[in-house]
Design an enzyme around this catalytic site. Structure first.
Site, PDB file in Angstrom:
ATOM      1  N   ARG A 240      36.668  47.804  45.096  1.00 16.85           N
ATOM      2  CA  ARG A 240      37.597  47.538  43.888  1.00 16.85           C
ATOM      3  C   ARG A 240      39.016  47.798  44.499  1.00 16.85           C
ATOM      4  O   ARG A 240      39.128  48.644  45.488  1.00 16.85           O
ATOM      5  CB  ARG A 240      37.057  48.815  42.946  1.00 16.85           C
ATOM      6  CG  ARG A 240      36.086  48.560  42.133  1.00 16.85           C
ATOM      7  CD  ARG A 240      35.922  47.533  41.301  1.00 16.85           C
ATOM      8  NE  ARG A 240      34.975  47.470  40.200  1.00 16.85           N
ATOM      9  CZ  ARG A 240      34.025  46.296  40.390  1.00 16.85           C
ATOM     10  NH1 ARG A 240      33.921  45.798  41.550  1.00 16.85           N
ATOM     11  NH2 ARG A 240      32.796  46.471  39.826  1.00 16.85           N
ATOM     12  N   GLU A 269      43.330  42.206  37.845  1.00 16.43           N
ATOM     13  CA  GLU A 269      42.666  40.878  38.071  1.00 16.43           C
ATOM     14  C   GLU A 269      42.781  40.368  36.598  1.00 16.43           C
ATOM     15  O   GLU A 269      42.342  41.350  35.555  1.00 16.43           O
ATOM     16  CB  GLU A 269      40.855  41.129  38.551  1.00 16.43           C
ATOM     17  CG  GLU A 269      41.230  41.579  40.161  1.00 16.43           C
ATOM     18  CD  GLU A 269      39.759  41.916  40.495  1.00 16.43           C
ATOM     19  OE1 GLU A 269      38.732  41.933  39.809  1.00 16.43           O
ATOM     20  OE2 GLU A 269      39.658  42.383  41.536  1.00 16.43           O
ATOM     21  N   HIS A 287      37.488  37.778  43.202  1.00 16.50           N
ATOM     22  CA  HIS A 287      36.363  38.439  42.931  1.00 16.50           C
ATOM     23  C   HIS A 287      34.947  37.727  42.616  1.00 16.50           C
ATOM     24  O   HIS A 287      34.617  37.630  41.472  1.00 16.50           O
ATOM     25  CB  HIS A 287      36.614  39.227  41.566  1.00 16.50           C
ATOM     26  CG  HIS A 287      35.833  40.690  41.416  1.00 16.50           C
ATOM     27  ND1 HIS A 287      36.468  41.679  40.695  1.00 16.50           N
ATOM     28  CD2 HIS A 287      34.599  40.987  41.711  1.00 16.50           C
ATOM     29  CE1 HIS A 287      35.468  42.440  40.637  1.00 16.50           C
ATOM     30  NE2 HIS A 287      34.356  42.306  41.188  1.00 16.50           N
TER      31      HIS A 287
END
Ligand code: DGY
Length: 320
Positions: A240, A269, A287
């Site tokens: 993360r 994000e 991601h």
């Protein structure tokens, strides 16, 4: 839940097979685009349901959890990470919360290793040269990477994904160090060396890879942590972005403290810090660690399995 098909809201687009199952096995509202928190709240007001299937775009803090309608029984996350919601507040309200562990372990470790190799071997820079048109040869000292084989890899978080990363690293002859809340039994450790204290491990890590869940108190990788790594280390993050002070990371990449970084996750994000894009020594992905056909299918199916299990009165498979 009762015998008629459970009424659910699928608040995120699923793979075709999972969408078909959701239609077949549930009284499901299926969305055309991934809903955000406000859209989920709105959908729940218009059509009360017993379960919602959500992704990280739905951020459920304590206030949002408190605002969820009473008939809701289950929040099924279609991800292993659930730092986008206050699971404790949800449980305190009597809601069941589930995630999708196991099914994305290999894919996440694969992408972490791809980022590790790409960052060490400047894969994106070589590729960019080829796409632009390779017209000039390189001399012996030019465009050199660092050799990943035989390096010392530090793994932070030795859960399923951390251990899958270690398994891959063993194939590259790496020495493996790890920091974890507690030491693993020898059969899981498989020769990896345990450090109870992260800062004692960092000076030994030529490569460092994060495999912790998000939602930790404080920033794990700050300026002091990057400074504690050996000069020229490689940093990999598929966990993360919230674990990292990105100003400190950019500083370390700019001034040579880090040779390179391989990043799949960012503090913000999708609108990540564009300073990363200007750094040639960052190899990155948006991601996508779990983004294979097989794994996304398995994640969606696992979330539906959890809903089905709760509806059938068997209790959740993956409670968090
Ligand atoms: C997860 O499942 O937590 C991955 O990061 C994808 O969101």
């Amino acid at each position: 839940m009762n015998a008629s098909p459970p009424r659910i809201l699928v608040a995120r687009r699923l793979t075709p097979a999972a969408t078909e199952r959701a239609r077949r096995d549930f009284d499901a509202q299926i969305v055309e685009h991934d809903l955000d928190t406000a859209e989920v709240m709105d959908a729940l007001r218009q059509r009360p349901v017993e379960a919602i299937l959500i992704g990280p775009k739905v951020r459920l803090d304590a206030a949002a959890v408190a605002a969820l309608p009473d008939g809701l029984k289950l929040i099924a996350n279609s991800s292993v990470g659930y730092d986008h919601m206050d699971a404790e507040a949800a449980r305190a309200r009597g809601l069941i919360v589930t995630n999708t562990p196991d099914v994305l372990t290999d894919c996440t470790a694969d992408l972490a290793f791809l980022l590790l190799l790409g960052a060490c071997r400047r894969a994106h820079e070589y590729e960019a040269i080829m796409r632009k048109g390779w017209r000039q040869g390189f001399g012996m000292p030019d465009m050199l990477g660092v050799r990943p084989s035989g390096k010392t890899l530090g793994i932070v978080g030795m859960g399923r994904i951390g251990r899958a990363m270690a398994e891959r690293a063993r194939g590259f002859g790496m020495r493996i160090l790890y920091h974890n809340r507690s030491r693993l039994p020898a059969d899981l450790e498989q020769g990896a060396e345990y450090f109870a204290d992260l800062h004692s491990m960092l000076p030994h890590c030529q490569i460092l890879s994060l495999h912790l869940p998000g939602g930790q108190a404080g920033t794990l990788m700050d300026a002091a942590a990057f400074a504690a790594l050996p000069k020229g280390a490689v940093f990999v993050n598929t966990a993360r972005g919230s674990l990292v002070d990105e100003d400190a990371l950019i500083e370390a990449l700019t001034h040579g403290q880090l040779f390179a970084a391989g990043l799949d996750v960012f503090r913000k994000e999708p609108d990540y810090d564009m300073r990363f894009a200007a750094l040639p020594n960052v190899f990155m992905a948006p991601h996508m660690a779990s983004a294979t056909r097989e794994t996304r299918d398995a994640m969606a199916m696992r979330a539906l399995d959890n809903i089905a299990a709760v509806a059938a009165g068997r209790g959740p498979i993956d409670p968090v």
